[in-house]
Design a protein around this motif. Structure first.
Motif, mmCIF file in Angstrom:
data_model
loop_
_atom_site.group_PDB
_atom_site.id
_atom_site.type_symbol
_atom_site.label_atom_id
_atom_site.label_comp_id
_atom_site.label_asym_id
_atom_site.label_seq_id
_atom_site.Cartn_x
_atom_site.Cartn_y
_atom_site.Cartn_z
ATOM 1 N N UNK A 143 0.842 -1.191 0.000
ATOM 2 C CA UNK A 143 0.000 0.000 0.000
ATOM 3 C C UNK A 143 0.876 1.239 0.000
ATOM 4 N N UNK A 144 0.282 2.358 -0.381
ATOM 5 C CA UNK A 144 0.970 3.644 -0.312
ATOM 6 C C UNK A 144 -0.066 4.743 -0.157
ATOM 7 N N UNK A 145 0.371 5.887 0.359
ATOM 8 C CA UNK A 145 -0.527 7.020 0.554
ATOM 9 C C UNK A 145 0.307 8.262 0.777
ATOM 10 N N UNK A 146 -0.350 9.400 0.734
ATOM 11 C CA UNK A 146 0.267 10.664 1.099
ATOM 12 C C UNK A 146 0.035 10.901 2.597
ATOM 13 N N UNK A 147 1.025 11.474 3.266
ATOM 14 C CA UNK A 147 0.890 11.762 4.683
ATOM 15 C C UNK A 147 1.478 13.134 4.977
ATOM 16 N N UNK A 148 0.744 13.914 5.772
ATOM 17 C CA UNK A 148 1.221 15.211 6.249
ATOM 18 C C UNK A 148 1.139 15.185 7.768
ATOM 19 N N UNK A 149 2.250 15.498 8.424
ATOM 20 C CA UNK A 149 2.310 15.477 9.885
ATOM 21 C C UNK A 149 2.640 16.873 10.386
ATOM 22 N N UNK A 150 1.796 17.394 11.273
ATOM 23 C CA UNK A 150 2.007 18.686 11.905
ATOM 24 C C UNK A 150 1.937 18.491 13.406
ATOM 25 N N UNK A 151 3.061 18.668 14.075
ATOM 26 C CA UNK A 151 3.151 18.314 15.495
ATOM 27 C C UNK A 151 2.783 16.842 15.615
ATOM 28 N N UNK A 152 1.703 16.516 16.366
ATOM 29 C CA UNK A 152 1.295 15.107 16.464
ATOM 30 C C UNK A 152 0.031 14.836 15.647
ATOM 31 N N UNK A 153 -0.362 15.780 14.805
ATOM 32 C CA UNK A 153 -1.544 15.621 13.956
ATOM 33 C C UNK A 153 -1.145 14.949 12.652
ATOM 34 N N UNK A 154 -2.026 14.079 12.154
ATOM 35 C CA UNK A 154 -1.726 13.286 10.954
ATOM 36 C C UNK A 154 -2.867 13.410 9.949
ATOM 37 N N UNK A 155 -2.521 13.649 8.692
ATOM 38 C CA UNK A 155 -3.504 13.670 7.607
ATOM 39 C C UNK A 155 -3.035 12.699 6.535
ATOM 40 N N UNK A 156 -3.793 11.614 6.337
ATOM 41 C CA UNK A 156 -3.456 10.592 5.346
ATOM 42 C C UNK A 156 -4.464 10.666 4.206
ATOM 43 N N UNK A 157 -3.973 10.704 2.964
ATOM 44 C CA UNK A 157 -4.857 10.812 1.797
ATOM 45 C C UNK A 157 -4.308 9.984 0.645
ATOM 46 N N UNK A 158 -5.119 9.829 -0.387
ATOM 47 C CA UNK A 158 -4.734 9.105 -1.613
ATOM 48 C C UNK A 158 -4.242 7.694 -1.299
ATOM 49 N N UNK A 159 -4.941 7.023 -0.396
ATOM 50 C CA UNK A 159 -4.570 5.666 0.012
ATOM 51 C C UNK A 159 -4.924 4.667 -1.086
ATOM 52 N N UNK A 160 -3.944 3.851 -1.469
ATOM 53 C CA UNK A 160 -4.184 2.839 -2.495
ATOM 54 C C UNK A 160 -3.352 1.604 -2.185
ATOM 55 N N UNK A 161 -3.725 0.479 -2.817
ATOM 56 C CA UNK A 161 -2.984 -0.761 -2.594
ATOM 57 C C UNK A 161 -3.038 -1.618 -3.843
ATOM 58 N N UNK A 162 -2.113 -2.584 -3.912
ATOM 59 C CA UNK A 162 -2.179 -3.568 -4.985
ATOM 60 C C UNK A 162 -3.374 -4.486 -4.740
ATOM 61 N N UNK A 163 -3.655 -5.369 -5.687
ATOM 62 C CA UNK A 163 -4.907 -6.133 -5.621
ATOM 63 C C UNK A 163 -4.687 -7.634 -5.736
ATOM 64 N N UNK A 164 -3.698 -8.141 -5.044
ATOM 65 C CA UNK A 164 -3.523 -9.585 -4.977
ATOM 66 C C UNK A 164 -4.643 -10.192 -4.131
ATOM 67 N N UNK A 165 -5.011 -11.427 -4.440
ATOM 68 C CA UNK A 165 -6.043 -12.122 -3.666
ATOM 69 C C UNK A 165 -5.431 -12.574 -2.341
ATOM 70 N N UNK A 166 -6.056 -12.184 -1.234
ATOM 71 C CA UNK A 166 -5.515 -12.461 0.094
ATOM 72 C C UNK A 166 -6.314 -13.561 0.783
ATOM 73 N N UNK A 167 -5.610 -14.465 1.430
ATOM 74 C CA UNK A 167 -6.272 -15.542 2.169
ATOM 75 C C UNK A 167 -6.998 -14.974 3.388
ATOM 76 N N UNK A 168 -6.356 -14.021 4.087
ATOM 77 C CA UNK A 168 -6.950 -13.421 5.273
ATOM 78 C C UNK A 168 -7.304 -11.976 4.967
#
Length: 215
Positions: free
Chosen positions: A147-172
């Motif tokens: 997976x990958x995403x954009x992250x912006x951290x200000x002090x202890x605040x977190x903003x995560x965006x544009x989250x994406x991942x590959x699409x392999x078939x997962x057992x769990x």
């Protein structure tokens, strides 16, 4: 006779002062990639009073370096007679470790092994996270997919965006779904010792991680 003896002693002292001396070195908490004869990882050192870290290509005899700690050490430096063409003309030997202190972790230092997602603590394969604040990127593995995403951290605040991942078939698939859902709702973090906690708006724990050694 006495004057001859003193002359000999003086010559010995002069020789020793020219061929070896003692230094106090400060050593940083992480090795870095450097290029000498081959690509390698080097210690970062500086002498007392210096402001900039420099690459250190030598070994220090008797010194067992552990990454994650700052050191202040005393060494003896001796000139090497007829050094090899690709070798150093100086030999370093540890006299004493004067100080050793654990370096505080940074959010984007090394990788983080996920040990808990909400109420779940057992995984067939643990997800892991790597954060690069210089590129505002967070990436890793969901337990199956990358997976990958954009992250912006200000002090202890977190903003995560544009989250994406590959699409392999997962057992769990439940682990991956829970992890990605939790990651998308992270808004802050706490970092204490070797443990990272990612929290939501209500300060509820979403993801907990243990620090993995720097790569």
């Amino acid at each position: 006779m006495i004057s001859k003896f003193l002359a000999i002693i003086s010559m010995v002292v002069l020789f020793l002062s020219c061929s070896s001396n003692n230094k106090t070195l400060l050593i940083a908490n992480a090795k870095v990639h450097c290029t000498g004869v081959t690509s390698q990882k080097c210690l970062q050192i500086k002498e007392l009073g210096e402001t900039d870290w420099t690459y250190f290509y030598n070994d220090i005899e008797g010194f067992d370096y552990v990454e994650g700690f700052y050191y202040k050490i005393k060494v003896t430096v001796t000139e090497v007679e007829n050094p090899p063409e690709d070798g150093s003309s100086l030999k370093y030997k540890l006299i004493k470790i004067l100080e050793k202190s654990k370096a505080p972790l940074n959010l984007d230092q090394g990788s983080w092994l996920v040990t808990r997602v909400k109420d779940r603590e057992n995984f067939g394969r643990n997800p892991f996270i790597k954060i690069d604040l210089s590129q505002n990127e967070i990436s890793g593995n969901t337990s199956c997919n990358r997976f990958s995403a954009k992250i912006v951290v200000t002090d202890n605040k977190v903003d995560i965006s544009e989250l994406s991942s590959t699409e392999m078939i997962c057992r769990d698939i439940e682990v991956e779904t829970a992890f990605l859902d939790a990651l998308a709702n992270v808004t802050s973090y706490t970092l204490k010792d070797d443990k990272l906690q990612l929290l939501n708006d209500n300060k509820e724990l979403l993801i907990e991680c243990n620090y993995l050694k720097s790569e």
